[in-house]
Design a protein around this motif. Structure first.
Motif, PDB file in Angstrom:
ATOM      1  N   GLN A 133       1.105  12.983  21.244  1.00 44.92           N
ATOM      2  CA  GLN A 133      -0.206  13.111  20.639  1.00 44.92           C
ATOM      3  C   GLN A 133      -0.586  11.835  19.884  1.00 44.92           C
ATOM      4  OE1 GLN A 133       0.413  16.808  18.658  1.00 44.92           O
ATOM      5  NE2 GLN A 133      -0.602  17.994  20.273  1.00 44.92           N
ATOM      6  N   PHE A 134       0.387  11.242  19.260  1.00 50.26           N
ATOM      7  CA  PHE A 134       0.139   9.993  18.540  1.00 50.26           C
ATOM      8  C   PHE A 134      -0.249   8.882  19.523  1.00 50.26           C
ATOM      9  CE2 PHE A 134       1.753   5.922  16.891  1.00 50.26           C
ATOM     10  CZ  PHE A 134       0.918   5.802  15.781  1.00 50.26           C
ATOM     11  N   GLU A 135       0.468   8.835  20.633  1.00 51.31           N
ATOM     12  CA  GLU A 135       0.147   7.845  21.675  1.00 51.31           C
ATOM     13  C   GLU A 135      -1.278   8.051  22.161  1.00 51.31           C
ATOM     14  OE1 GLU A 135       1.370   5.129  23.521  1.00 51.31           O
ATOM     15  OE2 GLU A 135       2.376   5.087  21.550  1.00 51.31           O
ATOM     16  N   ALA A 136      -1.620   9.325  22.395  1.00 49.98           N
ATOM     17  CA  ALA A 136      -2.974   9.650  22.848  1.00 49.98           C
ATOM     18  C   ALA A 136      -3.983   9.146  21.839  1.00 49.98           C
ATOM     19  CB  ALA A 136      -3.121  11.153  23.051  1.00 49.98           C
ATOM     20  N   THR A 137      -3.717   9.367  20.578  1.00 56.49           N
ATOM     21  CA  THR A 137      -4.635   8.911  19.528  1.00 56.49           C
ATOM     22  C   THR A 137      -4.775   7.396  19.561  1.00 56.49           C
ATOM     23  OG1 THR A 137      -3.952  10.776  18.180  1.00 56.49           O
ATOM     24  CG2 THR A 137      -5.099   8.979  17.059  1.00 56.49           C
ATOM     25  N   ARG A 138      -3.635   6.730  19.706  1.00 54.31           N
ATOM     26  CA  ARG A 138      -3.665   5.264  19.735  1.00 54.31           C
ATOM     27  C   ARG A 138      -4.570   4.780  20.886  1.00 54.31           C
ATOM     28  NH1 ARG A 138      -1.280   1.073  21.536  1.00 54.31           N
ATOM     29  NH2 ARG A 138      -0.013   2.177  23.039  1.00 54.31           N
ATOM     30  N   LEU A 139      -4.421   5.430  22.035  1.00 53.19           N
ATOM     31  CA  LEU A 139      -5.246   5.039  23.184  1.00 53.19           C
ATOM     32  C   LEU A 139      -6.716   5.354  22.943  1.00 53.19           C
ATOM     33  CD1 LEU A 139      -2.840   6.184  26.033  1.00 53.19           C
ATOM     34  CD2 LEU A 139      -3.489   3.828  25.487  1.00 53.19           C
ATOM     35  N   ARG A 140      -6.947   6.512  22.311  1.00 53.01           N
ATOM     36  CA  ARG A 140      -8.337   6.894  22.056  1.00 53.01           C
ATOM     37  C   ARG A 140      -8.981   5.946  21.050  1.00 53.01           C
ATOM     38  NH1 ARG A 140      -9.710  10.563  25.315  1.00 53.01           N
ATOM     39  NH2 ARG A 140      -8.440  12.409  25.752  1.00 53.01           N
ATOM     40  N   VAL A 141      -8.217   5.475  20.119  1.00 55.45           N
ATOM     41  CA  VAL A 141      -8.750   4.504  19.157  1.00 55.45           C
ATOM     42  C   VAL A 141      -9.094   3.196  19.878  1.00 55.45           C
ATOM     43  CG1 VAL A 141      -8.167   3.051  17.168  1.00 55.45           C
ATOM     44  CG2 VAL A 141      -7.664   5.495  17.125  1.00 55.45           C
ATOM     45  N   ALA A 142      -8.186   2.767  20.749  1.00 54.29           N
ATOM     46  CA  ALA A 142      -8.468   1.545  21.517  1.00 54.29           C
ATOM     47  C   ALA A 142      -9.719   1.747  22.369  1.00 54.29           C
ATOM     48  CB  ALA A 142      -7.284   1.187  22.399  1.00 54.29           C
ATOM     49  N   GLU A 143      -9.847   2.947  22.923  1.00 55.03           N
ATOM     50  CA  GLU A 143     -11.024   3.254  23.741  1.00 55.03           C
ATOM     51  C   GLU A 143     -12.292   3.169  22.889  1.00 55.03           C
ATOM     52  OE1 GLU A 143     -11.232   7.279  25.005  1.00 55.03           O
ATOM     53  OE2 GLU A 143     -12.794   6.895  26.496  1.00 55.03           O
ATOM     54  N   ALA A 144     -12.210   3.686  21.663  1.00 55.29           N
ATOM     55  CA  ALA A 144     -13.371   3.638  20.762  1.00 55.29           C
ATOM     56  C   ALA A 144     -13.767   2.190  20.496  1.00 55.29           C
ATOM     57  CB  ALA A 144     -13.058   4.362  19.453  1.00 55.29           C
ATOM     58  N   VAL A 145     -12.766   1.334  20.348  1.00 51.62           N
ATOM     59  CA  VAL A 145     -13.058  -0.086  20.107  1.00 51.62           C
ATOM     60  C   VAL A 145     -13.800  -0.673  21.298  1.00 51.62           C
ATOM     61  CG1 VAL A 145     -12.027  -2.359  19.795  1.00 51.62           C
ATOM     62  CG2 VAL A 145     -11.057  -0.385  18.587  1.00 51.62           C
ATOM     63  N   ILE A 146     -13.268  -0.372  22.478  1.00 55.00           N
ATOM     64  CA  ILE A 146     -13.873  -0.946  23.685  1.00 55.00           C
ATOM     65  C   ILE A 146     -15.265  -0.365  23.931  1.00 55.00           C
ATOM     66  CG2 ILE A 146     -13.632  -0.891  26.201  1.00 55.00           C
ATOM     67  CD1 ILE A 146     -10.630  -1.603  25.600  1.00 55.00           C
ATOM     68  N   VAL A 172     -18.449  -9.446  16.002  1.00 54.84           N
ATOM     69  CA  VAL A 172     -18.937  -9.072  14.668  1.00 54.84           C
ATOM     70  C   VAL A 172     -18.850  -7.557  14.505  1.00 54.84           C
ATOM     71  CG1 VAL A 172     -21.004  -8.920  13.216  1.00 54.84           C
ATOM     72  CG2 VAL A 172     -20.424 -11.081  14.350  1.00 54.84           C
ATOM     73  N   ALA A 173     -19.286  -6.840  15.519  1.00 50.84           N
ATOM     74  CA  ALA A 173     -19.257  -5.379  15.416  1.00 50.84           C
ATOM     75  C   ALA A 173     -17.823  -4.884  15.263  1.00 50.84           C
ATOM     76  CB  ALA A 173     -19.912  -4.762  16.658  1.00 50.84           C
ATOM     77  N   LEU A 174     -16.890  -5.453  16.018  1.00 50.25           N
ATOM     78  CA  LEU A 174     -15.507  -4.985  15.964  1.00 50.25           C
ATOM     79  C   LEU A 174     -14.899  -5.227  14.588  1.00 50.25           C
ATOM     80  CD1 LEU A 174     -13.963  -5.818  19.455  1.00 50.25           C
ATOM     81  CD2 LEU A 174     -15.274  -3.851  18.679  1.00 50.25           C
ATOM     82  N   LEU A 175     -15.341  -6.288  13.940  1.00 44.24           N
ATOM     83  CA  LEU A 175     -14.777  -6.565  12.625  1.00 44.24           C
ATOM     84  C   LEU A 175     -15.531  -5.870  11.507  1.00 44.24           C
ATOM     85  CD1 LEU A 175     -13.972 -10.389  12.958  1.00 44.24           C
ATOM     86  CD2 LEU A 175     -12.397  -8.452  13.113  1.00 44.24           C
ATOM     87  N   ASN A 202     -17.956  -3.023  11.805  1.00 42.79           N
ATOM     88  CA  ASN A 202     -18.526  -1.685  11.932  1.00 42.79           C
ATOM     89  C   ASN A 202     -17.650  -0.681  11.181  1.00 42.79           C
ATOM     90  OD1 ASN A 202     -18.786   1.042  13.127  1.00 42.79           O
ATOM     91  ND2 ASN A 202     -20.351   0.055  14.398  1.00 42.79           N
ATOM     92  N   ARG A 203     -18.230  -0.047  10.165  1.00 39.53           N
ATOM     93  CA  ARG A 203     -17.450   0.849   9.290  1.00 39.53           C
ATOM     94  C   ARG A 203     -17.070   2.145   9.993  1.00 39.53           C
ATOM     95  NH1 ARG A 203     -16.481  -1.099   4.077  1.00 39.53           N
ATOM     96  NH2 ARG A 203     -17.182  -3.273   4.187  1.00 39.53           N
ATOM     97  N   ARG A 204     -17.908   2.549  10.939  1.00 40.05           N
ATOM     98  CA  ARG A 204     -17.558   3.758  11.687  1.00 40.05           C
ATOM     99  C   ARG A 204     -16.239   3.533  12.437  1.00 40.05           C
ATOM    100  NH1 ARG A 204     -20.612   8.058  12.495  1.00 40.05           N
ATOM    101  NH2 ARG A 204     -22.523   7.038  11.843  1.00 40.05           N
ATOM    102  N   LEU A 205     -16.087   2.314  12.956  1.00 37.35           N
ATOM    103  CA  LEU A 205     -14.856   1.981  13.663  1.00 37.35           C
ATOM    104  C   LEU A 205     -13.675   1.994  12.697  1.00 37.35           C
ATOM    105  CD1 LEU A 205     -13.805   1.213  16.472  1.00 37.35           C
ATOM    106  CD2 LEU A 205     -14.062  -1.186  15.830  1.00 37.35           C
ATOM    107  N   GLN A 206     -13.902   1.440  11.488  1.00 37.02           N
ATOM    108  CA  GLN A 206     -12.844   1.478  10.487  1.00 37.02           C
ATOM    109  C   GLN A 206     -12.444   2.924  10.218  1.00 37.02           C
ATOM    110  OE1 GLN A 206     -11.241  -1.158   9.085  1.00 37.02           O
ATOM    111  NE2 GLN A 206     -12.449  -2.574  10.348  1.00 37.02           N
ATOM    112  N   GLY A 207     -13.448   3.806  10.215  1.00 34.37           N
ATOM    113  CA  GLY A 207     -13.166   5.237  10.016  1.00 34.37           C
ATOM    114  C   GLY A 207     -12.318   5.785  11.153  1.00 34.37           C
ATOM    115  N   VAL A 208     -12.625   5.327  12.347  1.00 30.78           N
ATOM    116  CA  VAL A 208     -11.864   5.806  13.514  1.00 30.78           C
ATOM    117  C   VAL A 208     -10.397   5.423  13.385  1.00 30.78           C
ATOM    118  CG1 VAL A 208     -11.560   5.489  16.005  1.00 30.78           C
ATOM    119  CG2 VAL A 208     -13.843   5.841  15.070  1.00 30.78           C
ATOM    120  N   TYR A 209     -10.136   4.240  12.812  1.00 36.03           N
ATOM    121  CA  TYR A 209      -8.736   3.810  12.662  1.00 36.03           C
ATOM    122  C   TYR A 209      -7.935   4.816  11.840  1.00 36.03           C
ATOM    123  CZ  TYR A 209     -10.456  -0.732  14.305  1.00 36.03           C
ATOM    124  OH  TYR A 209     -11.025  -1.726  15.014  1.00 36.03           O
ATOM    125  N   GLU A 210      -8.632   5.529  10.964  1.00 34.83           N
ATOM    126  CA  GLU A 210      -7.912   6.513  10.136  1.00 34.83           C
ATOM    127  C   GLU A 210      -7.326   7.633  10.993  1.00 34.83           C
ATOM    128  OE1 GLU A 210      -7.074   5.884   7.194  1.00 34.83           O
ATOM    129  OE2 GLU A 210      -8.393   4.136   6.882  1.00 34.83           O
TER     130      GLU A 210
END
Lengths: 472, 454
Positions: free
Chosen positions: A148-161, A76-79, A81-89
């Motif tokens: 840098q983009f790859e790093a961001t992608r990983l950091r976003v995945a990390e934020a999810v986890i 539920v949180a992963l789907l 949580n608006r802060r997470l949606q913000g992180v996707y940006e």
């Protein structure tokens, strides 16, 4: 003068085609989805005003109608949580950087008109100047931005986890607190009858005001402890609401009010540290950042000496004839040879490398500590469950026999009961410590422990915990 | 250097001096004046006893009865009565349901009664099978100092495995005792004592038909444990006649008009016991110091026996029935009573039992109207108590539960007896038992009883 329009067109088209890049859809979110699914078995959704948004929301509603378990709460949180949606940006931002890196700076067009003093036709001259080095270093720049983009992608995945781990931890907190309530209610019942017995003995004239006051105080203390625990439970619930992004009617969810029993201890893997290093999204991101810094050092090296190198085509019409010829202009590095930028870039790289190293060491220590904590909590919980609780039960039974033999009184009997309940509370403490350590370990491994070799509890050698002497 | 001759001379002079004073003291009580013989082993042999054969039961005395125990066997070797006491650990039962690891003699707690007759020469071997050193003191006996048995002072400690020999002549009669005189606090608390009865050679009174001896003692045996705790100083919870608590005490059985003698010896740690016999008046005829002249006797119904004392009283069993004999200190007729719980008398338990029962199944409030029913609860089996423990009071009686424990026993006097075995409960002649007053009784005598509301 005649303009060689064909040559001009070729040049321009080269510049333009290499400078333009299209923005890929989803900005790499698919990669995040895959990573999260592989690591946790859970789904993420980036709400971008599509039909999928509604499907995700429906899924959330469906899950909230059932009593939540720990996986559902995390989902539920992963789907939701608006802060997470913000992180996707961040993905969009990073991707924009990548695109930007691929674009050439726009060429500079200049024109000049000359008025001959001796009369005659005007001298017209045009020039298109493109920063030459910008073109030269475009692949390098793209490489940097790509890393840098790859790093961001990983950091976003990390934020999810991380969010999933926060939810799981909070979930166990709440279950532990709910389960504590059950025991604290029993404590209150015990002290209540103890106080009632005291009041009746007092009414019979057999004990003092002092004795009654003492029993009453114990009762009131236990009530306070219960209310405090109830408050904690509400706080836990609200933290979960915030993490799951819930408000209004959506906050009516329920959970099982007790912690799950320990069923496995999947921490025996010998190369757990190695796995953590390999699996760490944070380390992956840091690695990408080092790549970027390394690349950027090459860039800096090359440009330090010739920071601005412009190339262009000068077209001049002289005496009615167009002349086209290349022009070259560059600064002479008399004063600024780029030393400062180079030093700074090298420092950045070295800093990133040291940080990476330190982070890896920290992860290893964290994994070892968490594994030990989880094993220790597990052993202690088992000690409470298999040794202490039966002991306190025996104590209650024998206290009752002593009471029956009229060797001791009702207060001592109820005290023994309370000791037994307190042992129950200690069981919850150790059990929740176990689940929290397990969650933290999963978080450090950036995913589920399910894939780590499960070991049944019976197989755990007791010699594994030399420091815990209470284990028989 | 002392020669044997010189040693004998020296000691005999010293001894003669002491004995003279003693002989004088005894003169006042009408004892034969005596001159001690200079004999190493039997130095207290007196001319008055010379040539007397060792006393024989039946011929010279009526043997004592030690309820729940027995007398120590002996044999005669060259005119000397020879006994053998073995101090050893003993598993002893205080009453059905309560056993403890004690220290006693010859497999018994307390030790068996040593019986002899005034003038007997005795040789008593003492073998120590205890894990600790010991010694035996012959309490109240007039004997040579070296036979007195105070370890360290009069003799060496008898080490585990050793056998010591005591020899002396009995120059008195009366009710005495023997007990360990090494680490008394521990050893006596664990049981190492026993009666020592010396019958008179020439009794001044008729011989009794039934001669009972009781040793009084007190113990601390925590409920659920199985060893007396010698460290206890005040809060004893087991009180015994011959190391048995009621309902474990064997009754005294007498035929109607038997001449009775009851001897009491107290060797508990700290408590004195006023032993009360129902149904009779009697004079105390003897203390551990000797006979009480008839002129100094008075009638009693209770006999206060202090620690280290003995008393003997006599009466004729001329009233049939089951007569209680017990210590009149009320806590001394309780078994394993706890004192560490609140006073519950008068508490209205009400629904408290249900409230507590939800937390502790099987809980029941007890003691709100006393302890009388505790034994019944326990013995009916619905109230479980720790293993190896007995309820505070009693056992079943012919009419109701007998709410007495500890120092309580029964004198059973019967008109017709085939033997002195326990005849069972007394059968009361019609109309001689207190019973519920009938309405006509109440009316006749104008007794008004307000009916209490149920």
């Amino acid at each position: 003068m005649r303009i060689d329009a064909r040559a001009m067109a070729v040049l321009l088209s080269t510049i333009l085609t290499t400078g333009c890049a299209s923005i890929p859809e989803n900005a790499g979110f698919g990669g995040v989805q895959t990573t999260v699914a592989e690591r946790t078995g859970q789904r993420v959704q980036w709400n971008q005003d599509t039909d999928a948004d509604q499907a995700a929301e429906n899924a959330v509603r469906r899950m909230l109608r059932q009593p939540l378990n720990v996986d559902a709460a995390a989902q539920v949180a992963l789907l939701n949580n608006r802060r997470l949606q913000g992180v996707y940006e961040e993905l969009s931002l990073s991707q924009a950087g990548l695109v930007q890196a691929g674009l050439l700076t726009n060429p500079v067009f200049s024109t000049a008109v000359g008025f001959p003093l001796d009369g005659g036709s005007l001298d017209l001259s045009f020039s298109i100047v493109q920063e030459f080095l910008h073109v030269l270093y475009r692949p390098l720049r793209t490489k940097i931005a790509g890393a840098q983009f790859e790093a961001t992608r990983l950091r976003v995945a990390e934020a999810v986890i991380d969010l999933a781990a926060d939810v799981r931890g909070q979930f166990y907190h709440m279950q532990a607190d709910a389960q504590r309530l059950e025991f604290l209610r029993r404590v209150v019942r015990t002290t209540a009858v103890s106080a009632e017995a005291a009041r009746r003995l007092y009414a019979a004239g057999n004990i003092t005001d002092l004795d009654v006051a003492r029993e009453e105080a114990l009762y009131q203390e236990s009530r306070l402890a219960l209310v405090t625990a109830q408050t904690r439970l509400v706080q836990d619930r609200e933290r979960l609401n915030a993490l799951m992004g819930l408000w209004g009617n959506d906050t009516q969810w329920t959970i099982a009010p007790r912690l799950p029993e320990m069923h496995d201890l999947p921490f025996e893997s010998a190369n757990l540290e190695q796995r953590a290093i390999e699996a760490s999204l944070a380390l992956g991101a840091a690695r990408k950042e080092i790549e970027a810094a390394t690349a950027s050092l090459g860039f800096t090296d090359a440009t330090a000496l010739i920071p601005i190198l412009e190339s262009g085509v000068d077209a001049e019409r002289e005496e009615g004839e167009w002349e086209v010829g290349p022009s070259l202009a560059f600064p002479l590095p008399f004063f600024n040879q780029g030393q400062a930028r180079l030093v700074a870039a090298r420092a950045e790289l070295r800093r990133a490398q040291q940080t990476y190293w330190a982070q890896a060491v920290e992860i290893r220590a964290t994994v070892r500590a968490l594994r030990y904590t989880a094993l220790s909590a597990c052993n202690r919980a088992r000690h409470v469950q298999e040794v202490l609780l039966p002991l306190y039960t025996r104590i209650v039974n024998h206290t009752q026999l002593q009471y029956n033999a009229m060797q001791i009184g009702i207060f001592q009997l109820l005290q023994a009961r309370q000791q037994q309940i307190n042992a129950g509370l200690r069981y919850i403490d150790t059990l929740s410590e176990f689940w929290l350590a397990r969650v933290a370990l999963e978080q450090t491994l950036s995913g589920s422990l399910a894939e780590v070799d499960p070991v049944s509890m019976a197989e755990i050698p007791t010699g594994d915990l030399p420091a815990i002497s209470i284990i028989e | 250097m002392f020669t044997r001759r010189k040693f004998i001379t020296t000691s005999s002079v010293a001894f003669a001096g002491g004995a003279t004073g003693l002989a004088n003291a005894r003169d006042a009580r009408g004892k034969p004046e005596s001159v001690p013989r200079q004999d190493k082993s039997y130095s207290r042999s007196l001319p008055a006893y010379e040539g007397l054969a060792p006393g024989q039961p039946g011929r010279d005395y009526t043997p004592v009865i030690t309820p729940n125990n027995q007398s120590l066997p002996w044999k005669v070797v060259d005119g000397v009565k020879v006994y053998h006491l073995i101090a050893e650990p003993v598993d002893h039962e205080f009453a059905p349901g309560l056993k403890a690891k004690c220290w006693g003699y010859n497999g018994r707690v307390h030790g068996p009664t040593i019986e002899a007759v005034e003038g007997d020469k005795v040789r008593i071997y003492v073998t120590n099978k205890l894990p600790a050193g010991t010694s035996v003191h012959w309490h109240g006996l007039l004997l040579p100092n070296g036979m007195d048995g105070v370890a360290g002072l009069n003799q060496k400690i008898i080490r585990p495995g050793e056998t010591f020999k005591y020899e002396f002549t009995l120059v008195q009669h009366g009710t005495h005792m023997y007990h360990s005189h090494h680490d008394e606090m521990t050893q006596i608390a664990l049981g190492t004592t026993g009666p020592l009865v010396i019958h008179p050679r020439n009794p001044s009174r008729p011989r009794p038909d039934r001669d009972f001896v009781f040793m009084l003692h007190e113990w601390r045996i925590d409920v659920g444990t199985s060893r007396p705790n010698p460290n206890e100083m005040t809060d004893f919870n087991i009180f015994t006649f011959n190391a048995r608590s009621f309902p474990g005490t064997a009754p005294m059985v007498a035929r109607l008009d038997d001449r009775m003698r009851i001897r009491l010896i107290n060797l508990g740690a700290m408590s004195h016991h006023p032993i009360h016999l129902h149904g009779y008046q009697f004079p105390i005829v003897e203390t551990d110091g000797g006979q009480i002249p008839e002129s100094a006797q008075q009638l009693e119904t209770s006999v206060l026996t202090a620690v280290g004392q003995s008393r003997a009283f006599e009466f004729t069993a001329n009233e049939p029935g089951d007569w209680a004999m017990h210590c009149h200190m009320t806590h001394h007729v309780m078994n394993q009573m706890g004192h560490d719980f609140p006073n519950l008398i008068g508490m209205q338990a009400g629904d408290l039992d249900q409230q507590i029962g939800s937390l502790l199944p099987g809980y029941m409030t007890m003691g709100t109207d006393g302890m009388g029913e505790h034994g019944m609860h326990v013995q009916s089996g619905h109230m479980q108590v720790p293993k190896n423990s007995i309820p505070m009071v009693g056992g079943p009686g012919p009419f109701d539960y007998i709410t007495m424990g500890g120092l309580f026993t029964i004198l059973k006097v019967r008109e017709n007896l085939a033997s002195y075995d326990d005849p069972g409960w007394y059968e009361y002649p019609q109309g001689t038992v207190a019973s519920l007053a009938s309405d006509s009784d109440l009316r006749r005598d104008g007794i008004q009883v307000a009916r209490s509301q149920p």
